[in-house]
Design an enzyme around this catalytic site. Sequence first.
Site, PDB file in Angstrom:
ATOM      1  N   GLU A  30       7.416  11.884  -8.585  1.00  0.00           N
ATOM      2  CA  GLU A  30       7.245  12.310  -7.188  1.00  0.00           C
ATOM      3  C   GLU A  30       7.741  11.243  -6.234  1.00  0.00           C
ATOM      4  OE1 GLU A  30       5.946  12.746  -3.279  1.00  0.00           O
ATOM      5  OE2 GLU A  30       5.049  11.196  -4.539  1.00  0.00           O
ATOM      6  N   GLU A  31       7.607   9.969  -6.620  1.00  0.00           N
ATOM      7  CA  GLU A  31       7.933   8.863  -5.730  1.00  0.00           C
ATOM      8  C   GLU A  31       9.443   8.628  -5.647  1.00  0.00           C
ATOM      9  OE1 GLU A  31       5.923   7.674  -3.751  1.00  0.00           O
ATOM     10  OE2 GLU A  31       3.911   7.858  -4.585  1.00  0.00           O
ATOM     11  N   HIS A  73       0.393   3.329  -0.656  1.00  0.00           N
ATOM     12  CA  HIS A  73       1.593   2.515  -0.848  1.00  0.00           C
ATOM     13  C   HIS A  73       1.379   1.064  -0.441  1.00  0.00           C
ATOM     14  CE1 HIS A  73       4.835   5.835  -1.351  1.00  0.00           C
ATOM     15  NE2 HIS A  73       3.640   6.327  -1.647  1.00  0.00           N
ATOM     16  N   ARG A  79      -3.559  22.516   6.900  1.00  0.00           N
ATOM     17  CA  ARG A  79      -3.043  23.272   8.031  1.00  0.00           C
ATOM     18  C   ARG A  79      -2.013  24.266   7.511  1.00  0.00           C
ATOM     19  NH1 ARG A  79      -1.379  21.092  12.360  1.00  0.00           N
ATOM     20  NH2 ARG A  79       0.291  22.530  12.846  1.00  0.00           N
ATOM     21  N   ASP A 137       3.337   9.682 -11.646  1.00  0.00           N
ATOM     22  CA  ASP A 137       4.062   8.408 -11.613  1.00  0.00           C
ATOM     23  C   ASP A 137       3.443   7.407 -10.647  1.00  0.00           C
ATOM     24  OD1 ASP A 137       4.944  10.297  -9.630  1.00  0.00           O
ATOM     25  OD2 ASP A 137       6.648   8.998  -9.174  1.00  0.00           O
TER      26      ASP A 137
END
Length: 388
Positions: free
Chosen positions: A138-139, A359, A178, A81
């Site tokens: 996802e957003e 963004h 990580r 998306d």
Amino acid sequence: MPVKNRFAELAPEIKAWRQDFHRHPELNYDLPRTAGRVAELCRAFGCDEVTEGVGRSGVVAVIRGRSDSAGRVVGLRADMDALPIHEKTGLDYASGTPGIMHACGHDGHTAMLLGAAKYLAETRNFDGSVVCIFQPAEEGGGGGLAMVKDGLMERWNIQEVYGLHNMPGIPVGRFAIRPGAIMAASDEFSLTLTGRGGHAAKPQEAIDTTVVASHLVLALQSIVSRNTDPLQSAVVSVATIHSDSTAYNVLAEEVVMKGTVRTLDEGVRAMIEARLRQICAGVAATYGATVEVHFRRGYPVTVNHEDGTAHAAAVARAISPEVDAETAPLMAAEDFSYMLQERPGAYIFLGNGNSAPLHQAGYNFDDEAAPFGASWLAGMAEARMPVA
């Protein structure tokens, strides 16, 4: 920095897919063109199964290896998306939809997983099955959770799951990862303060909610500075304040404040919510106002599993000599977290070079990064399911 030769050959094709997605962005779960094109390509590659409409509009493509001695299944995920941002890149393939653009690189993630799918369907040099997960929303829409709730892990017997995200500021061809928390939980709050409106020249006759809001902004900062362990990370931000007064001489009866909380630990997350409620009640009572607190939990902490992180870093090192295996966590959030709650695995960052930040209206995915990302995705399948 070696990438699989096939991905050097596929680079123009991956670039063309990516730029096509960029030119035609779609939001949230409303991805008819994007998801349709993904499914069409996966079928053309010869994927063994292609299922649409998973988690409302996700696509799942299964590729079976040349053998399957142990029933191993590895999931690889990309998000599809875009964002409600008006593009300002000036590119010849810029968004053709006003107010919507791929400002986070999901066009690149999708294209890279398509490249990996094409390669894996051609070579099948693994023992087991690969499940390519193309996720919607996802957003902020929680598409990862929607796919999980739709039985993603159980229906396809996924045993491990891996994903990646491009990252501006990391040179192209490099990776960062990580173990443990790598991205934050993201929660939202809305505070409605109610007092007594009045004339600004007679404050004694009013309960001034603007004053209450001002004290609250400062008081809430004490949660991080005085209630959170200094060795833990947390953010409490009041982002907007709106009152029902628009005049210079009218004291507002109601003020609405909205903000976000970011944390890397579930215990800290719970503590901050509790303290926020306590502070709001106390400050409002001090000034004679009332407060209504709405706290909405968003995406959980994205936690990389120890073994999954080691496997992901090893594959990255085979592609690039520059792998930061102890990168600092980010306070941004990611709904791949829901998938990592269900199955072991890891999430890795892929360098996007000196691009505009994510963004932002000037952002663009660097197509030079695609062969590295596609090599890593395919490499995860081959490394975790080696042919004997």
